[in-house]
Design a protein around this motif. Structure first.
Motif, mmCIF file in Angstrom:
data_model
loop_
_atom_site.group_PDB
_atom_site.id
_atom_site.type_symbol
_atom_site.label_atom_id
_atom_site.label_comp_id
_atom_site.label_asym_id
_atom_site.label_seq_id
_atom_site.Cartn_x
_atom_site.Cartn_y
_atom_site.Cartn_z
ATOM 1 N N TYR A 1 0.854 -1.194 0.000
ATOM 2 C CA TYR A 1 0.000 0.000 0.000
ATOM 3 C C TYR A 1 0.884 1.235 0.000
ATOM 4 C CZ TYR A 1 -3.473 3.405 1.502
ATOM 5 O OH TYR A 1 -4.292 4.503 1.579
ATOM 6 N N CYS A 2 0.650 2.116 -0.891
ATOM 7 C CA CYS A 2 1.381 3.395 -1.000
ATOM 8 C C CYS A 2 2.858 3.225 -1.316
ATOM 9 C CB CYS A 2 1.201 4.233 0.260
ATOM 10 S SG CYS A 2 -0.467 4.834 0.477
ATOM 11 N N GLY A 3 3.201 2.237 -2.115
ATOM 12 C CA GLY A 3 4.556 2.119 -2.625
ATOM 13 C C GLY A 3 5.605 1.627 -1.666
ATOM 14 N N ALA A 4 5.277 0.701 -0.795
ATOM 15 C CA ALA A 4 6.284 0.153 0.120
ATOM 16 C C ALA A 4 7.347 -0.627 -0.650
ATOM 17 C CB ALA A 4 5.626 -0.751 1.154
ATOM 18 N N LEU A 5 6.956 -1.237 -1.767
ATOM 19 C CA LEU A 5 7.888 -1.986 -2.611
ATOM 20 C C LEU A 5 8.100 -1.252 -3.924
ATOM 21 C CD1 LEU A 5 6.433 -5.558 -2.133
ATOM 22 C CD2 LEU A 5 8.523 -4.660 -1.158
ATOM 23 N N PRO A 6 9.310 -1.329 -4.476
ATOM 24 C CA PRO A 6 9.533 -0.699 -5.774
ATOM 25 C C PRO A 6 8.774 -1.439 -6.872
ATOM 26 C CG PRO A 6 11.486 -1.897 -5.095
ATOM 27 C CD PRO A 6 10.527 -1.955 -3.955
ATOM 28 N N GLU A 7 8.436 -0.729 -7.915
ATOM 29 C CA GLU A 7 7.698 -1.286 -9.057
ATOM 30 C C GLU A 7 8.675 -2.053 -9.948
ATOM 31 O OE1 GLU A 7 4.049 -1.691 -10.653
ATOM 32 O OE2 GLU A 7 4.245 0.031 -9.355
ATOM 33 N N THR A 8 8.684 -3.408 -9.826
ATOM 34 C CA THR A 8 9.600 -4.206 -10.644
ATOM 35 C C THR A 8 8.873 -5.104 -11.624
ATOM 36 O OG1 THR A 8 9.647 -6.026 -9.059
ATOM 37 C CG2 THR A 8 11.306 -4.292 -8.783
ATOM 38 N N GLY A 9 7.596 -5.380 -11.350
ATOM 39 C CA GLY A 9 6.838 -6.270 -12.216
ATOM 40 C C GLY A 9 7.015 -7.731 -11.858
ATOM 41 N N ALA A 10 8.026 -8.064 -11.076
ATOM 42 C CA ALA A 10 8.304 -9.462 -10.732
ATOM 43 C C ALA A 10 7.836 -9.807 -9.315
ATOM 44 C CB ALA A 10 9.791 -9.734 -10.850
ATOM 45 N N SER A 11 7.238 -8.884 -8.628
ATOM 46 C CA SER A 11 6.849 -9.107 -7.247
ATOM 47 C C SER A 11 5.628 -10.012 -7.140
ATOM 48 C CB SER A 11 6.545 -7.761 -6.576
ATOM 49 O OG SER A 11 6.136 -7.968 -5.250
ATOM 50 N N THR A 12 5.611 -10.838 -6.109
ATOM 51 C CA THR A 12 4.443 -11.679 -5.830
ATOM 52 C C THR A 12 3.535 -11.018 -4.797
ATOM 53 O OG1 THR A 12 5.647 -12.870 -4.117
ATOM 54 C CG2 THR A 12 5.693 -13.805 -6.345
ATOM 55 N N VAL A 13 3.887 -9.824 -4.376
ATOM 56 C CA VAL A 13 3.079 -9.065 -3.430
ATOM 57 C C VAL A 13 2.059 -8.254 -4.229
ATOM 58 C CG1 VAL A 13 3.125 -7.247 -1.677
ATOM 59 C CG2 VAL A 13 4.949 -8.946 -1.754
ATOM 60 N N ARG A 14 0.805 -8.376 -3.854
ATOM 61 C CA ARG A 14 -0.257 -7.655 -4.567
ATOM 62 C C ARG A 14 -0.280 -6.196 -4.144
ATOM 63 N NH1 ARG A 14 -5.081 -12.051 -3.773
ATOM 64 N NH2 ARG A 14 -4.092 -13.687 -4.981
ATOM 65 N N ARG A 15 -0.576 -5.340 -5.080
ATOM 66 C CA ARG A 15 -0.649 -3.902 -4.801
ATOM 67 C C ARG A 15 -2.092 -3.495 -4.535
ATOM 68 N NH1 ARG A 15 4.117 -1.604 -5.473
ATOM 69 N NH2 ARG A 15 5.605 -2.651 -6.812
ATOM 70 N N LEU A 16 -2.260 -2.648 -3.536
ATOM 71 C CA LEU A 16 -3.567 -2.092 -3.234
ATOM 72 C C LEU A 16 -3.688 -0.728 -3.894
ATOM 73 C CD1 LEU A 16 -3.832 -2.915 0.567
ATOM 74 C CD2 LEU A 16 -5.116 -3.982 -1.288
ATOM 75 N N ASP A 17 -4.905 -0.331 -4.176
ATOM 76 C CA ASP A 17 -5.179 0.985 -4.747
ATOM 77 C C ASP A 17 -4.684 2.059 -3.783
ATOM 78 O OD1 ASP A 17 -6.703 3.427 -5.500
ATOM 79 O OD2 ASP A 17 -7.658 2.042 -6.908
ATOM 80 N N ALA A 18 -4.202 3.175 -4.319
ATOM 81 C CA ALA A 18 -3.689 4.258 -3.483
ATOM 82 C C ALA A 18 -4.809 4.956 -2.709
ATOM 83 C CB ALA A 18 -2.929 5.269 -4.325
ATOM 84 N N ALA A 19 -6.022 4.886 -3.225
ATOM 85 C CA ALA A 19 -7.156 5.477 -2.510
ATOM 86 C C ALA A 19 -7.500 4.588 -1.317
ATOM 87 C CB ALA A 19 -8.353 5.607 -3.440
ATOM 88 N N SER A 20 -7.567 5.181 -0.137
ATOM 89 C CA SER A 20 -7.757 4.391 1.074
ATOM 90 C C SER A 20 -9.082 3.630 1.099
ATOM 91 C CB SER A 20 -7.630 5.277 2.316
ATOM 92 O OG SER A 20 -8.584 6.320 2.259
ATOM 93 N N VAL A 21 -10.151 4.214 0.580
ATOM 94 C CA VAL A 21 -11.445 3.531 0.586
ATOM 95 C C VAL A 21 -11.405 2.311 -0.338
ATOM 96 C CG1 VAL A 21 -13.891 3.766 0.010
ATOM 97 C CG2 VAL A 21 -12.721 5.615 1.200
ATOM 98 N N ALA A 22 -10.804 2.458 -1.511
ATOM 99 C CA ALA A 22 -10.703 1.339 -2.455
ATOM 100 C C ALA A 22 -9.804 0.235 -1.888
ATOM 101 C CB ALA A 22 -10.170 1.816 -3.800
ATOM 102 N N ALA A 23 -8.710 0.619 -1.240
ATOM 103 C CA ALA A 23 -7.807 -0.375 -0.637
ATOM 104 C C ALA A 23 -8.516 -1.137 0.475
ATOM 105 C CB ALA A 23 -6.561 0.325 -0.085
ATOM 106 N N CYS A 24 -9.258 -0.434 1.287
ATOM 107 C CA CYS A 24 -10.012 -1.066 2.373
ATOM 108 C C CYS A 24 -11.054 -2.031 1.809
ATOM 109 C CB CYS A 24 -10.680 0.013 3.219
ATOM 110 S SG CYS A 24 -11.569 -0.636 4.633
ATOM 111 N N GLN A 25 -11.747 -1.622 0.753
ATOM 112 C CA GLN A 25 -12.760 -2.490 0.157
ATOM 113 C C GLN A 25 -12.129 -3.752 -0.425
ATOM 114 O OE1 GLN A 25 -16.126 -1.924 0.415
ATOM 115 N NE2 GLN A 25 -16.125 -4.056 -0.208
#
Length: 94
Positions: free
Chosen positions: A45-69
């Motif tokens: 959430y909010c860019g804790a990991l760099p954008e590499t394309g190879a990550s197995t960690v899912r990204r949450l939307d930057a909007a807090s309501v969308a991330a929570c949903q």
């Protein structure tokens, strides 16, 4: 300490947030989470990991309501699957 907390709380998700943590620190957190034997989803959430394309960690939307949903929607899915599996087992036993 994370391992003990995961065993005590039994979470279904771990959310990594922020931008100042070193990659080796994040790697240790992800490794500790995944090596515990439980199926825990890990989210960025909010860019804790760099954008590499190879990550197995899912990204949450930057909007807090969308991330929570997203977290609420995905946390409900394992419970539904587990309930369906229990129902099937009970039907097989009957």
């Amino acid at each position: 300490r994370l391992g003990r907390a995961l065993r005590a709380l039994e979470p279904t998700a771990l959310v990594l947030a922020g931008r100042r943590a070193a990659l080796d620190t994040i790697g240790r957190l992800v490794y500790s989470t995944r090596s515990g034997g439980r199926q825990i989803q890990i989210y960025d959430y909010c860019g804790a990991l760099p954008e590499t394309g190879a990550s197995t960690v899912r990204r949450l939307d930057a909007a807090s309501v969308a991330a929570c949903q997203t977290l609420l929607d995905r946390s409900a899915q394992p419970q539904i699957v587990a309930r369906d599996q229990r129902t099937r087992r009970a039907a097989l036993v009957s």
